[in-house]
Enzyme design. Structure first.
Site, mmCIF file in Angstrom:
data_model
loop_
_atom_site.group_PDB
_atom_site.id
_atom_site.type_symbol
_atom_site.label_atom_id
_atom_site.label_comp_id
_atom_site.label_asym_id
_atom_site.label_seq_id
_atom_site.Cartn_x
_atom_site.Cartn_y
_atom_site.Cartn_z
ATOM 1 N N GLY A 11 -31.611 58.782 -85.322
ATOM 2 C CA GLY A 11 -30.913 58.061 -86.397
ATOM 3 C C GLY A 11 -31.571 56.712 -86.644
ATOM 4 O O GLY A 11 -31.952 56.025 -85.695
ATOM 5 N N ARG A 72 -34.992 64.311 -86.718
ATOM 6 C CA ARG A 72 -34.570 64.881 -85.436
ATOM 7 C C ARG A 72 -35.242 66.246 -85.381
ATOM 8 O O ARG A 72 -34.913 67.123 -86.164
ATOM 9 C CB ARG A 72 -33.046 64.994 -85.378
ATOM 10 N N ASP A 103 -31.517 57.684 -77.183
ATOM 11 C CA ASP A 103 -31.577 58.496 -75.971
ATOM 12 C C ASP A 103 -32.458 59.753 -76.108
ATOM 13 O O ASP A 103 -33.332 60.010 -75.274
ATOM 14 C CB ASP A 103 -30.128 58.907 -75.656
ATOM 15 N N THR A 125 -30.744 51.930 -81.793
ATOM 16 C CA THR A 125 -29.643 52.776 -82.257
ATOM 17 C C THR A 125 -28.455 51.862 -82.514
ATOM 18 O O THR A 125 -28.193 50.956 -81.711
ATOM 19 C CB THR A 125 -29.244 53.871 -81.235
ATOM 20 N N ASP A 127 -25.563 52.513 -82.059
ATOM 21 C CA ASP A 127 -24.488 52.818 -81.105
ATOM 22 C C ASP A 127 -24.449 51.904 -79.877
ATOM 23 O O ASP A 127 -23.428 51.836 -79.197
ATOM 24 C CB ASP A 127 -24.605 54.270 -80.613
ATOM 25 N N ASP A 129 -25.556 52.350 -76.994
ATOM 26 C CA ASP A 129 -25.060 53.116 -75.845
ATOM 27 C C ASP A 129 -26.149 53.425 -74.816
ATOM 28 O O ASP A 129 -25.986 54.316 -73.989
ATOM 29 C CB ASP A 129 -24.404 54.422 -76.329
ATOM 30 N N ARG A 162 0.132 46.806 -95.940
ATOM 31 C CA ARG A 162 -0.230 48.168 -95.586
ATOM 32 C C ARG A 162 -0.848 48.264 -94.202
ATOM 33 O O ARG A 162 -1.377 47.288 -93.676
ATOM 34 C CB ARG A 162 -1.286 48.689 -96.580
ATOM 35 N N ARG A 171 -20.665 58.290 -82.019
ATOM 36 C CA ARG A 171 -20.388 59.688 -81.699
ATOM 37 C C ARG A 171 -19.790 59.830 -80.306
ATOM 38 O O ARG A 171 -18.846 60.543 -80.084
ATOM 39 C CB ARG A 171 -21.712 60.445 -81.768
ATOM 40 N N GLY A 185 -10.286 41.091 -85.250
ATOM 41 C CA GLY A 185 -8.873 40.890 -84.946
ATOM 42 C C GLY A 185 -8.012 42.109 -85.245
ATOM 43 O O GLY A 185 -6.876 41.985 -85.710
ATOM 44 N N ALA A 186 -8.541 43.306 -84.947
ATOM 45 C CA ALA A 186 -7.772 44.530 -85.220
ATOM 46 C C ALA A 186 -6.580 44.644 -84.280
ATOM 47 O O ALA A 186 -6.612 44.134 -83.161
ATOM 48 C CB ALA A 186 -8.684 45.747 -85.040
ATOM 49 N N LYS A 213 4.251 40.775 -89.128
ATOM 50 C CA LYS A 213 2.859 40.957 -89.554
ATOM 51 C C LYS A 213 2.837 41.655 -90.903
ATOM 52 O O LYS A 213 3.578 42.619 -91.111
ATOM 53 C CB LYS A 213 2.091 41.824 -88.536
ATOM 54 N N ARG A 252 -25.545 52.174 -91.145
ATOM 55 C CA ARG A 252 -26.925 52.368 -90.673
ATOM 56 C C ARG A 252 -27.948 51.618 -91.523
ATOM 57 O O ARG A 252 -29.134 51.556 -91.161
ATOM 58 C CB ARG A 252 -27.245 53.866 -90.656
#
Ligand code: F6P
Length: 320
Positions: A11, A72, A103, A125, A127, A129, A162, A171, A185-186, A213, A252
């Protein structure tokens, strides 16, 4: 080693171009010739090479995507594919390879090294990770893209009182969700590494609404499941006005942030140095406490970098 190849694989990630530029220019400064390989390992198998001089990588440091393009390749996973790739590299006089990717790309780099073509990995990447490096190229840019979206959604969510569910990439990994959720701040962050039952998500959501809230933001990492499914369950369990947004591949793209452009420049250059000054392959470049480090590829393959409990806990504490 007098001639090296550079490829981007897997990716794409913002900063890949900056990494190619750095590998090319550092390689040339060390007296080597540099060849670009188009479309990752697929292009290596097909012998899609392009000579890269100093100017050929001009004006790309700020561009998203990868000008070498990426793929890929299933064929490269087979011994025949690997033998073909090796033969094409030999034909072109390539004696070392810089592999910029994640990876799966590192797995290929190790295989080529074992077959006699020294390859060095540069972790890129969104990610984040990859075990053995504090950061991967593209992560910071992707998180900033998410943050921009979170802030915009927050405006409209508050206006309409909302609940919003925002699905972000990752992934197998919750790094993007955690960083974007903490910085944005989620109210809840759903991570594949730390499953949170929907009952708890809803309890927290209701607590916030009861406290006055005017909006709720729930970040869902792709690896947890569909954001639409989470939204449906919340609507069903609370009756709250809920909207879902899947951020997708926008994460991306885009120009790399300063952090990513700098990281990519340092890592790309270091990869060329490892090949040309040390003559070594089978390694990848990492950053640890702001220092460039090299690590053996086999130590990191198949291991995923853990998300820090400390950050998960902090996000929960701050979201009360
Ligand atoms: O590995 C990077 C990544 O963006 C993941 O977060 C995501 O799951 C996947 O790639 C999407 O891949 P594709 O390019 O095949 O859509």
């Amino acid at each position: 080693i007098r001639k090296i190849g550079v490829l981007t694989s897997g990716g794409d990630a913002p900063g890949m171009n900056a990494a190619v530029r750095a590998a090319v220019r550092r390689g040339i400064s060390l007296g080597a010739e540099v060849v670009g390989v188009r479309r990752g390992y697929a292009g290596l198998i097909a012998g899609e090479f392009v000579d890269l001089g100093v100017s050929s990588v001009g004006d790309i440091i700020h561009r998203g995507g990868t000008f070498l393009q990426t793929a890929r390749s299933d064929h490269f996973l087979t011994p025949e594919g690997q033998a073909q790739a090796l033969a094409k590299a030999r034909e072109a006089g390539i004696e070392g390879l810089v592999v910029i990717g994640g990876d799966g790309s590192f797995r290929g780099a190790l295989r080529l090294t074992e077959l006699g073509l020294p390859a060095v990995g540069v972790p890129a990447t969104i990610d984040n990770d990859i075990y053995g490096t504090d950061l991967t190229i593209g992560f910071d840019t992707a998180v900033n893209t998410c943050l921009d979206a979170i802030r915009k959604i927050r405006d409209t969510a508050t206006s309409h009182e909302r609940t919003f569910v925002l699905e972000v990439m990752g992934r197998h990994s919750g790094w993007i969700a955690l960083a974007a959720g903490l910085a944005g701040g989620a109210e809840s962050i759903l991570l594949p590494e730390r499953p949170m039952p929907m009952e708890e998500v809803v309890t927290r959501l209701k607590r916030g609404v009861e406290r006055g809230k005017r909006h709720t933001l729930i970040i869902v990492a792709e690896g947890v499941g569909s954001g639409f499914e989470v939204g449906r369950q919340i609507r069903e369990m609370t009756g709250y006005d809920t909207r879902v947004m899947v951020l997708g591949h926008i994460q991306r793209g885009g120009s790399p942030t300063a952090l990513d452009a700098m990281l990519a420049s340092r890592m790309g250059a270091k990869a060329a140095e490892v090949l040309l000054e040390e003559g070594r392959g089978g390694l990848f470049i990492g950053v640890e406490n702001e220092q460039m480090v090299t690590r053996p590829l086999e130590q990191v393959l198949g291991r995923r970098k853990e998300i820090p409990d400390e950050l998960v806990d902090l996000a929960e504490i701050l979201a009360i």
